[in-house]
Scaffold this motif. Sequence first.
Motif, PDB file in Angstrom:
ATOM      1  N   GLU A  35       1.138  -1.435   0.287  1.00 48.67           N
ATOM      2  CA  GLU A  35       0.227   0.465   0.220  1.00 48.67           C
ATOM      3  C   GLU A  35       1.150   1.059  -0.168  1.00 48.67           C
ATOM      4  OE1 GLU A  35      -2.536   0.785   3.084  1.00 48.67           O
ATOM      5  OE2 GLU A  35      -0.739   0.242   4.993  1.00 48.67           O
ATOM      6  N   ILE A  36      -0.093   2.308  -0.596  1.00 44.12           N
ATOM      7  CA  ILE A  36       1.066   3.335  -0.570  1.00 44.12           C
ATOM      8  C   ILE A  36       0.331   4.756   1.307  1.00 44.12           C
ATOM      9  CG2 ILE A  36       1.452   6.257  -1.107  1.00 44.12           C
ATOM     10  CD1 ILE A  36       1.375   5.152  -4.036  1.00 44.12           C
ATOM     11  N   LEU A  37       0.571   4.787   1.921  1.00 44.87           N
ATOM     12  CA  LEU A  37       0.129   5.373   3.113  1.00 44.87           C
ATOM     13  C   LEU A  37       0.744   6.681   3.265  1.00 44.87           C
ATOM     14  CD1 LEU A  37      -2.056   4.011   5.664  1.00 44.87           C
ATOM     15  CD2 LEU A  37      -0.101   3.740   7.274  1.00 44.87           C
ATOM     16  N   VAL A  38      -0.183   7.344   3.262  1.00 47.55           N
ATOM     17  CA  VAL A  38       0.085   8.575   4.172  1.00 47.55           C
ATOM     18  C   VAL A  38      -0.597   9.234   5.301  1.00 47.55           C
ATOM     19  CG1 VAL A  38      -0.437  10.842   3.256  1.00 47.55           C
ATOM     20  CG2 VAL A  38       0.052   9.796   1.399  1.00 47.55           C
ATOM     21  N   ILE A  39       0.489   9.757   6.399  1.00 47.42           N
ATOM     22  CA  ILE A  39       0.638  10.256   7.555  1.00 47.42           C
ATOM     23  C   ILE A  39       0.890  11.676   7.793  1.00 47.42           C
ATOM     24  CG2 ILE A  39       1.147  10.052   9.583  1.00 47.42           C
ATOM     25  CD1 ILE A  39       2.276   7.015   9.270  1.00 47.42           C
ATOM     26  N   LEU A  40      -0.556  11.962   7.981  1.00 43.52           N
ATOM     27  CA  LEU A  40      -0.275  13.762   8.004  1.00 43.52           C
ATOM     28  C   LEU A  40      -0.516  13.970   9.425  1.00 43.52           C
ATOM     29  CD1 LEU A  40      -3.260  13.715   5.229  1.00 43.52           C
ATOM     30  CD2 LEU A  40      -0.808  14.366   5.232  1.00 43.52           C
ATOM     31  N   GLY A  41       0.156  15.270   9.612  1.00 45.82           N
ATOM     32  CA  GLY A  41      -0.204  16.539  11.116  1.00 45.82           C
ATOM     33  C   GLY A  41       0.362  17.345  10.985  1.00 45.82           C
ATOM     34  N   PRO A  42       0.144  18.182  11.898  1.00 45.87           N
ATOM     35  CA  PRO A  42       0.778  19.641  11.961  1.00 45.87           C
ATOM     36  C   PRO A  42       2.067  19.461  12.993  1.00 45.87           C
ATOM     37  CG  PRO A  42      -0.947  19.569  13.707  1.00 45.87           C
ATOM     38  CD  PRO A  42      -0.784  18.270  12.481  1.00 45.87           C
ATOM     39  N   SER A  43       3.223  20.427  12.844  1.00 45.68           N
ATOM     40  CA  SER A  43       4.622  20.126  13.424  1.00 45.68           C
ATOM     41  C   SER A  43       4.058  19.406  15.167  1.00 45.68           C
ATOM     42  CB  SER A  43       5.058  21.184  13.018  1.00 45.68           C
ATOM     43  OG  SER A  43       5.805  21.337  12.210  1.00 45.68           O
ATOM     44  N   GLY A  44       4.844  18.429  15.073  1.00 39.90           N
ATOM     45  CA  GLY A  44       4.707  18.398  16.926  1.00 39.90           C
ATOM     46  C   GLY A  44       3.879  17.448  16.913  1.00 39.90           C
ATOM     47  N   SER A  45       3.014  16.792  16.517  1.00 37.05           N
ATOM     48  CA  SER A  45       1.802  15.628  15.882  1.00 37.05           C
ATOM     49  C   SER A  45       1.804  14.516  16.442  1.00 37.05           C
ATOM     50  CB  SER A  45       0.935  15.863  15.159  1.00 37.05           C
ATOM     51  OG  SER A  45       1.493  15.697  13.279  1.00 37.05           O
ATOM     52  N   GLY A  46       3.518  13.599  16.703  1.00 39.28           N
ATOM     53  CA  GLY A  46       4.505  13.223  16.557  1.00 39.28           C
ATOM     54  C   GLY A  46       5.114  12.127  15.613  1.00 39.28           C
ATOM     55  N   LYS A  47       3.482  12.970  14.103  1.00 36.94           N
ATOM     56  CA  LYS A  47       4.035  11.956  12.964  1.00 36.94           C
ATOM     57  C   LYS A  47       5.901  11.272  12.391  1.00 36.94           C
ATOM     58  CE  LYS A  47       3.781  15.467   9.972  1.00 36.94           C
ATOM     59  NZ  LYS A  47       3.925  16.565  10.625  1.00 36.94           N
ATOM     60  N   SER A  48       6.348  12.740  12.339  1.00 38.26           N
ATOM     61  CA  SER A  48       7.871  11.585  12.563  1.00 38.26           C
ATOM     62  C   SER A  48       8.930  10.708  13.761  1.00 38.26           C
ATOM     63  CB  SER A  48       9.250  13.276  12.189  1.00 38.26           C
ATOM     64  OG  SER A  48       8.021  14.040  10.804  1.00 38.26           O
ATOM     65  N   THR A  49       7.656  10.938  14.350  1.00 35.99           N
ATOM     66  CA  THR A  49       8.094   9.775  15.539  1.00 35.99           C
ATOM     67  C   THR A  49       7.781   8.802  15.344  1.00 35.99           C
ATOM     68  OG1 THR A  49       8.317  11.724  17.603  1.00 35.99           O
ATOM     69  CG2 THR A  49       8.247   9.552  18.044  1.00 35.99           C
ATOM     70  N   LEU A  50       6.689   8.404  14.749  1.00 37.24           N
ATOM     71  CA  LEU A  50       5.990   7.276  14.636  1.00 37.24           C
ATOM     72  C   LEU A  50       6.542   6.541  13.455  1.00 37.24           C
ATOM     73  CD1 LEU A  50       4.195   4.983  15.162  1.00 37.24           C
ATOM     74  CD2 LEU A  50       2.132   6.358  13.201  1.00 37.24           C
ATOM     75  N   VAL A 193       4.978   1.977   0.444  1.00 34.70           N
ATOM     76  CA  VAL A 193       5.444   3.517   0.879  1.00 34.70           C
ATOM     77  C   VAL A 193       4.688   3.880   1.712  1.00 34.70           C
ATOM     78  CG1 VAL A 193       5.289   5.602  -0.694  1.00 34.70           C
ATOM     79  CG2 VAL A 193       6.287   3.462  -1.503  1.00 34.70           C
ATOM     80  N   VAL A 194       5.161   4.303   2.356  1.00 35.59           N
ATOM     81  CA  VAL A 194       4.892   5.272   3.512  1.00 35.59           C
ATOM     82  C   VAL A 194       5.487   6.887   3.548  1.00 35.59           C
ATOM     83  CG1 VAL A 194       4.490   5.535   6.336  1.00 35.59           C
ATOM     84  CG2 VAL A 194       4.383   3.332   5.522  1.00 35.59           C
ATOM     85  N   ILE A 195       4.779   7.671   3.620  1.00 35.83           N
ATOM     86  CA  ILE A 195       5.204   9.514   3.280  1.00 35.83           C
ATOM     87  C   ILE A 195       4.601   9.599   4.999  1.00 35.83           C
ATOM     88  CG2 ILE A 195       4.446  11.030   1.833  1.00 35.83           C
ATOM     89  CD1 ILE A 195       4.165   9.355  -0.305  1.00 35.83           C
ATOM     90  N   VAL A 196       5.276  10.683   5.517  1.00 38.51           N
ATOM     91  CA  VAL A 196       4.663  12.027   6.268  1.00 38.51           C
ATOM     92  C   VAL A 196       4.412  12.948   5.973  1.00 38.51           C
ATOM     93  CG1 VAL A 196       5.914  12.933   8.020  1.00 38.51           C
ATOM     94  CG2 VAL A 196       5.672  10.135   8.380  1.00 38.51           C
ATOM     95  N   THR A 197       4.109  13.859   6.222  1.00 41.58           N
ATOM     96  CA  THR A 197       3.968  15.257   5.650  1.00 41.58           C
ATOM     97  C   THR A 197       3.143  15.744   6.496  1.00 41.58           C
ATOM     98  OG1 THR A 197       3.243  16.378   3.590  1.00 41.58           O
ATOM     99  CG2 THR A 197       2.188  14.337   3.807  1.00 41.58           C
ATOM    100  N   HIS A 198       3.256  17.753   5.962  1.00 39.75           N
ATOM    101  CA  HIS A 198       1.546  18.599   6.998  1.00 39.75           C
ATOM    102  C   HIS A 198       0.928  18.674   5.807  1.00 39.75           C
ATOM    103  CE1 HIS A 198       5.091  20.613   5.490  1.00 39.75           C
ATOM    104  NE2 HIS A 198       3.990  21.726   4.938  1.00 39.75           N
ATOM    105  N   ASN A 199       1.394  18.455   4.547  1.00 35.89           N
ATOM    106  CA  ASN A 199       0.802  19.142   2.943  1.00 35.89           C
ATOM    107  C   ASN A 199      -0.942  18.220   3.174  1.00 35.89           C
ATOM    108  OD1 ASN A 199      -0.101  19.710   0.503  1.00 35.89           O
ATOM    109  ND2 ASN A 199       1.757  20.141  -0.851  1.00 35.89           N
ATOM    110  N   THR A 200      -1.793  18.039   2.899  1.00 43.62           N
ATOM    111  CA  THR A 200      -3.189  17.124   3.369  1.00 43.62           C
ATOM    112  C   THR A 200      -3.298  16.646   1.774  1.00 43.62           C
ATOM    113  OG1 THR A 200      -3.864  18.768   5.159  1.00 43.62           O
ATOM    114  CG2 THR A 200      -5.516  17.677   3.806  1.00 43.62           C
TER     115      THR A 200
END
Length: 234
Positions: A35-50, A193-200
């Motif tokens: 799958e392609i999984l996109v993880i969205l969230g603002p800075s400090g949401s925990g997405k990069s830690t995840l 593919v897992v993509i972390v971004t703040h770009n909705t």
Amino acid sequence: MDVLMKLDRITKTYHMGEITVNALRETSLDVFQGEILVILGPSGSGKSTLLNIMGGMDLPTTGEMFFLGENLSRAGDKRLTGYRRNEIGFVFQFYNLIPDLTGRENVELAADLVDEPLKVQEVLAEVGLAERMEHFPSQMSGGEQQRVSIARAAVKNPRLLLCDEPTGALDYQTGKLILALLVKINRERGSTVVIVTHNTPIGDMAHRVVRMRDGTITEIRENAAPLPPERIEW
């Protein structure tokens, strides 16, 4: 789809002097093969830690992470090094290329880490750098450097490709070209593919979208009709 990775009630706590930061709180997520999984969230949401925990660059404070059924939550350094080397490809926002090596040499360095890499020159050609592979990063545009970064990750033929803000340092059109490359790798190589971004809007190209806030997952949404990257606008 089969489950590639399972995160079960993951928490991550950092202690900074007298301050305690709860970067992740009781976070559970299944990541499916292919799958392609996109993880969205603002800075400090925990997405990069995840993402760092998924990639074996960090371990959870509590909770468990399984990869193909193996519990890596308390794995030692040797096992995590093998996991990162053989199973994971990383694409970073600021490329992280070695400046004294050419594009080809940067990719060869990654190819040497695994037993059965793809052919370096073929991968560089696939990302459009057949004529630029002997240039150094300082002689390349941002988009070319990110394509080298993607080739470096893809040459290992990893099961899991983790991308931390891969378009964050790029202009609009170049960003869409990079997203198209990630879709191509997903379709042709079968890498998850897992993509972390703040770009909705980038979520529109995903099979599933995860939204995070304050260290927790607030929504998981399936996308029945993912858009081609060239149709995404932001």
